[in-house]
Design a protein around this motif. Structure first.
Motif, short mmCIF file in Angstrom:
data_model
loop_
_atom_site.label_atom_id
_atom_site.label_comp_id
_atom_site.label_asym_id
_atom_site.label_seq_id
_atom_site.Cartn_x
_atom_site.Cartn_y
_atom_site.Cartn_z
N LEU A 438 49.22 -19.41 -1.53
CA LEU A 438 47.87 -19.89 -1.85
C LEU A 438 46.82 -19.05 -1.13
CD1 LEU A 438 48.24 -23.76 -1.81
CD2 LEU A 438 47.84 -22.25 -3.76
N PHE A 439 47.14 -18.75 0.14
CA PHE A 439 46.20 -17.95 0.91
C PHE A 439 46.06 -16.56 0.29
CE2 PHE A 439 45.28 -15.00 4.37
CZ PHE A 439 44.08 -15.55 4.79
N ALA A 442 43.97 -16.89 -2.63
CA ALA A 442 42.58 -17.13 -2.23
C ALA A 442 41.92 -15.84 -1.76
CB ALA A 442 42.52 -18.19 -1.14
N ALA A 446 38.82 -14.09 -3.31
CA ALA A 446 37.61 -13.89 -2.51
C ALA A 446 37.21 -12.41 -2.52
CB ALA A 446 37.83 -14.36 -1.08
N ALA A 800 31.35 -20.70 -4.30
CA ALA A 800 32.52 -21.31 -3.65
C ALA A 800 32.17 -22.68 -3.09
CB ALA A 800 33.03 -20.40 -2.54
#
Ligand SMILES: Nc1ncnc2c1ncn2[C@@H]1O[C@H](COP(=O)(O)OP(=O)(O)OP(=O)(O)O)[C@@H](O)[C@H]1O
Ligand SMILES: [Mg+2]
Lengths: 855, 230
Positions: A438-439, A442, A446, A800
């Protein structure tokens, strides 16, 4: 002529056999290491951020393990919300070497020196608690004096806040107590609870004489058990397990307390470590971009070496050795700095840590930092440096020769590893593969988002920049598009820092906006509870007399669920795990009324009512959300246990409740005409604007109705705000790391483009530009850069933040435009400052010197 | 029969540019004997440097063949060609091309060290002495004048005792006196070491000092002549 067709047999040496590359690495590097300053600086900031957080975590976990018993103060604690049964107490007594007890409840206390009053956590003690750890009081004998029954102790924070000294007295309930002293330190898990609800301590014996324990009072009773050995404790636990449920008690062991605290801290740690990790990733961007610049600079040298017969790998190895060496140095330095920084964190957060963290070097964090630093330097060096292998020797003749090869296996492997790196490292950090993935996603989102916004901004400004703008403005803009200027990298790294800070700011203002109930007109900010039925009219009269609005006076009846849809709770607990236990067994505090409160909206069915004609004819409403938890719909039946009396009811409708709005609010609301005769207490809500008014009212309340407690929501809000501010401080600190990394990249880029700039400036000067104009161009260029970086970050943060508020926190999106503007100005100022400081030399250099150097 | 050091046969080099294919060298053929000194002259843009690059194996031709010391360079890998260069070839460039981060001595040692030789140091000292820079051997290129830098480059070129030396306008960046000094040394050492020399220059006077002159124009050799020296 004889033509040799022999295949050449070259001796292939590996890096360790080839002494020449090591010698060259040293010779080339010795005067040259400052060129890689940017590389080392990026590495240091990233590693320092990570190590400081990691090391704090390890120290804390260590401390938790070492002082586990002190966290509880005993080997075992039995908790209950009723008075402990005598037979049960005897059972404990015969299985323990010592026992202690306490009773805790919320109560008003009045400080007689100033006649101010406030809600405190009243703790009534008996016995020699704590068995482990230390109770630190001032004076030291305060605890003994307190046990005599005439004295009370209070938390130091409270004493300081209300300026209580040892000859003052307190009024608790109906009784006066003299102050025996203050409590400095108490086992049991930290000062956090003490900040949220400061405590006053009396002896258990004197609790009854205060008259506070009345019907409906919520008192938590605990018995602390000391055993001689763990075996004894385990034996006791084994005896308690089969019977404790019957009494409705629960128990907590040292291990359970440690786990609870550890887990709580662990999730906070995960969040922070991921932020630190973002700082490290930015460091990686710095590493890659500095090596990229370095490799470009070295192209000519490589061409010469290749001319003289060095292989591509040899050339690569020379620079790789240099970077590896600096990578090790940077990692060690970064880890050391991180260790030092770690010392700062407890200073800020000391109050909120469950144990006191003493200085300890966490070798594990240190090692992790160094290893990670070396891995990062190798990984992020590989990609830009591999190009060195493909520098054609022809470049000695024509400097514009292109690289001979665009694809290589090494490059592909490096690329793959770089994509994998954040995922694997985050998975390790959080100890969870899913979190890592997930990181990774992300981060990709980003960075992708930031790159997209940065590119879009640059494109837009290029398209729409006024053609007739003054020369300096146009020229400064075109400087942004100078080849090798790394404008996008800069926008992304500095923008990421701005993004983190701005996102934090947006979530903070959205969340606080949500709890900011004191702001809205006429909403209650003061709640009075534990009002006994006979006291109700008196309390209302007092409110009227003081000119305070009586926003709500509601009865509260406590009850439990017995059946849902005709099925008993025990049966439901057994079959499916669909309904959570807490929802089934909890105590519900319900009220009765025939109308909707201003915080409520009926979204389905009808209001609660009694139908006189039918036999079982009671209809109640349930709050939205809870009907899903309990899996019930309009028309379903429930059986409540009202203080021992079963009562059947049906659900007539579902209410949407805006919980923070004008509390108290309720899950179940009964119609009138059912619960009037059930045992009940009352809650009243009002709004007090002035502090003076609040003080008088509280004073009158405590004098007239000593058992009634009052919650000042403004006070809680202030505490929540304070906690949020401290968390925000760490987040800002880490975001600051990423901005620093961005600025380091900027400084490096400025330094590296120095010669190109000098040449250009010399040219401009020969064309007649004045120093002032050249300085102006430089300044404007960094203004653009800072502005676009801030804009990139903030635009992305607004997006975000909106998503976070909408889908994660589920609160209304609120932006404090003014504060975002501050962030933008801050980022811009720092960018201009760094850019300017590094450019002064370029601007001042006389043109002749530059032209001569060129030859 | 004299040994053939370099043989170019139908060398063609074209570049793909935005404006289409650009032929820079067109069917160039010539031979160079061992010990011979050859110069290539011609107007700017005629392809001299390109030809030199091909001959030295710094680049590969689009078509045509090239053998250096009997090794066909066409189908060799870049690293194999690097090996050939290290064994047989020396270079002197217009802009010296010294490694800025190394001292004069270290610069001279590089080619021999690349072979893994341990005896690079005494030999390098000897060569620096021979070009008259014994006093300056621990200086960095930035501390030397252009002429001195080119002398270091000369020493470096001869370190490996090359069979053939390629020089692209070795005096292009130097003033008259320095240029004279370098040329003198170049020819002297060349004679003494019996090195084959391929020299690219604009300077007709310089070209006259070699045995043979190839005149180029538009990517072709338009004239080949023996000098009076021969
Ligand atoms: N990579 C390339 N792409 C396109 N054209 C090229 C390339 N390299 C060389 N050329 C062209 O080839 C031609 C010959 O170049 P070369 O450098 O060999 O000339 P030269 O004879 O050495 O000239 P000068 O005396 O000025 O050094 C020139 O027109 C040049 O523009
Ligand atoms: Mg040329």
């Amino acid at each position: 002529m004889i033509e040799y067709q022999i295949k050449i047999k070259r001796e292939r040496k590996n890096i360790f056999q080839d002494g020449w590359v090591w010698r060259m690495a040293w010779r080339d590097g010795r005067h040259n290491f400052s060129r890689l300053f940017l590389f080392v600086a990026s590495l240091i900031t990233g590693i320092a951020a990570l190590v400081s957080i990691g090391s704090l975590n390890y120290s804390l976990q260590d401390e938790l393990n070492r002082n586990a018993k002190e966290l509880l103060g005993a080997d075992l604690v039995v908790n209950s919300n009723k008075k402990i049964d005598t037979a049960f107490y005897q059972l404990l007594d015969s299985n323990a070497s010592a026992l202690a007890q306490d009773a805790e409840m919320a109560s008003m206390v009045m400080f007689m020196n100033s006649r101010q009053s406030r809600l405190v956590k009243l703790t009534a003690w008996q016995g020699d608690f704590p068995f482990y750890g230390q109770l630190v009081t001032a004076p030291a004998d305060a605890y003994q004096r307190m046990q005599s029954g005439e004295y009370a102790m209070l938390d130091e924070t409270l004493a300081t806040q209300y300026e209580i000294s040892s000859d003052d007295s307190l009024k608790i309930g109906n009784r006066m107590f003299k102050v025996a002293g203050v409590v400095r330190k108490i086992p049991g898990g930290g000062q956090l609870t003490s900040t949220l609800a400061p405590a006053v301590y009396i002896s258990l014996r004197s609790l009854d004489s205060t008259g506070l324990v009345q019907f409906g009072s919520r008192v938590a009773y605990s018995v602390y058990v000391k055993n001689e050995s763990e075996k004894e404790t385990n034996a006791l636990v084994a005896k308690l397990n089969p019977i404790i449920g019957k009494y409705g008690y629960s128990y907590e062991t040292v291990a359970a307390r440690r786990e609870g605290l550890g887990e709580g801290f662990q999730s906070v740690y995960r969040f922070f470590s991921l932020l630190a990790f973002v700082a490290l990733l930015l460091g990686c961007v710095g590493v890659a971009s500095s090596v990229h610049i370095y490799a470009r600079e070295k192209r000519e040298e490589v061409a010469v070496l290749r001319c003289m017969g060095s292989t591509g790998w040899q050339a690569f190895t020379i620079y790789f050795i240099q970077i590896l060496f600096l990578g090790c140095v940077g990692s060690v330095l970064g880890a050391a700095i991180g260790m030092a920084l770690q010392q700062l964190i407890p200073v800020v957060f000391g109050d909120y840590l469950p144990v006191q963290v003493t200085f300890a070097v966490s070798w594990r964090a240190l090692l992790e930092g160094v290893v990670l630093g070396v891995v990062v330097s190798v990984l992020f060096t590989l990609l830009p440096l591999v190009n060195v292998r493909f520098v054609p020797p022809l470049a000695v003749l024509r400097s514009d020769s292109v690289l001979t090869k665009r694809f290589s296996k090494t490059r592909a492997v490096a690329m793959g590893l770089i994509v994998l790196f954040p995922i694997v490292a985050a998975a390790y950090q959080t100890q969870s593969a899913v979190a890592g993935l997930l990181f990774g996603i992300a981060i990709a989102l980003a960075l992708g988002g930031l790159v997209a916004i940065a590119s879009l901004l640059l494109w837009l400004v290029r398209q729409f920049f006024p053609v007739h703008a003054r020369f300096v403005f146009r020229h400064a803009l075109s400087n942004l598009f100078r080849p090798n200027n790394q404008t996008t990298v800069l926008l992304v790294t500095i923008g990421l820092g701005a993004f983190i800070i701005a996102t934090l700011n947006i979530t903070q203002s959205s969340l606080l906006n949500q709890v900011e109930f004191t702001g809205t007109e006429n909403q209650s900010n003061t709640i009075l509870f534990d009002i006994q039925t006979p006291q109700r009219d008196g309390v209302v009269a007092l409110m009227n007399e003081q000119g305070l609005p009586v926003n709500q006076v509601v009865p509260i009846v406590t009850c439990r669920l017995l059946e849902i849809k005709g099925k008993s709770i025990e049966a439901i607990q057994k079959d499916t795990a669909k309904i959570p236990d807490w929802a089934l067994t909890r105590e519900y505090r319900v009220t009765y009324r025939d109308s909707l409160h201003l915080s409520e909206k009926l979204i389905k069915g009808q209001l609660q009512r009694v139908e006189r004609s039918v036999n079982d004819s009671i209809f109640v409403t349930i709050s939205e959300g809870m009907h899903e938890t309990l899996n019930v719909q309009v028309g379903d039946s429930l059986v409540f246990d009202i203080q021992g009396v079963p009562l059947k009811a049906h659900i007539s409708g579902i209410r949407q409740v805006d919980w923070p709005k004008d509390p108290p609010n309720f899950i179940f609301v009964f119609p009138t005409g059912v619960l009037e005769n059930a045992p009940q207490i009352w809650v009243a809500a009002t709004r007090i604007e002035e502090d003076v008014q609040a003080a008088t009212f509280q004073q009158r309340l405590v004098m007239g109705f000593p058992n009634v407690s009052l919650i000042d929501l403004r006070l809680i809000l202030a505490t929540v705000q304070e906690l949020f501010d401290k968390v925000a401080m760490v987040v800002r600190f880490l975001a600051f790391f990423s901005i620093v990394t961005g600025l380091v990249v900027l400084a490096g880029a400025v330094l590296n483009s120095r010669f190109a700039r000098m040449k250009e400036n010399a040219l401009l000067r020969t064309l007649g530009a004045r120093t002032r104009q050249i300085a102006l161009i430089t300044l404007i260029e960094y203004c653009y850069l800072g502005f676009f970086a801030a804009l990139t970050g903030i635009l992305f943060a607004v997006g975000a933040g909106w998503l976070l508020c909408r889908f994660f926190f589920e609160v209304a999106f609120a932006v404090a435009v003014g504060e975002l503007a501050y962030i933008a100005v801050g980022v811009l100022t720092m960018t201009v400052l760094i850019g300017w400081l590094n450019s002064r030399k370029v601007i001042r250099t006389p043109p002749l010197q530059v032209l001569r150097k060129e030859g | 029969m004299p040994e053939l050091v370099l043989k170019a046969d139908g060398l063609t080099k074209s570049y793909r540019t935005e404006a289409g294919s650009l032929t820079v060298l067109d069917q160039v053929s010539f031979e160079v004997q061992a010990g011979e000194a050859l110069s290539i002259i011609g107007p700017s843009g005629s392809g001299k440097t390109t030809l030199l690059g091909l001959c030295a194996g710094l680049d590969v031709p689009t078509s045509g063949t090239l053998s250096l010391m009997g090794f066909k360079l066409n189908n060799m890998s870049e690293d194999d060609r690097a090996y050939i260069r290290n064994r047989f070839v020396g270079f002197v460039f217009q802009n010296f091309q010294l490694l800025q981060t190394l001292t004069a001595l270290e610069n001279v040692m590089v080619p021999l060290e690349l072979r893994g030789e341990r005896q690079a140091l005494p030999l390098a000292k000897k060569w620096l002495d021979r070009v008259g820079l014994a006093e300056r051997m621990n200086h960095y290129p930035s501390q030397l004048s252009g002429g001195e830098q080119q002398r270091v480059a000369l020493a470096r070129a001869f370190m490996t005792a090359p069979r053939i030396l390629f020089a692209d306008e070795p005096t292009g960046n130097l003033d008259g006196e320095n240029a004279e000094n370098i040329t003198e040394r170049l020819f002297q050492i060349n004679r003494e070491e019996k090195t084959t020399l391929v020299l690219v220059t604009h300077n007709l006077e310089l070209a006259q000092k070699t045995d043979r002159i190839l005149r180029m124009k538009g990517g072709r050799i338009i004239e080949e002549s023996r000098t009076t020296r021969a």
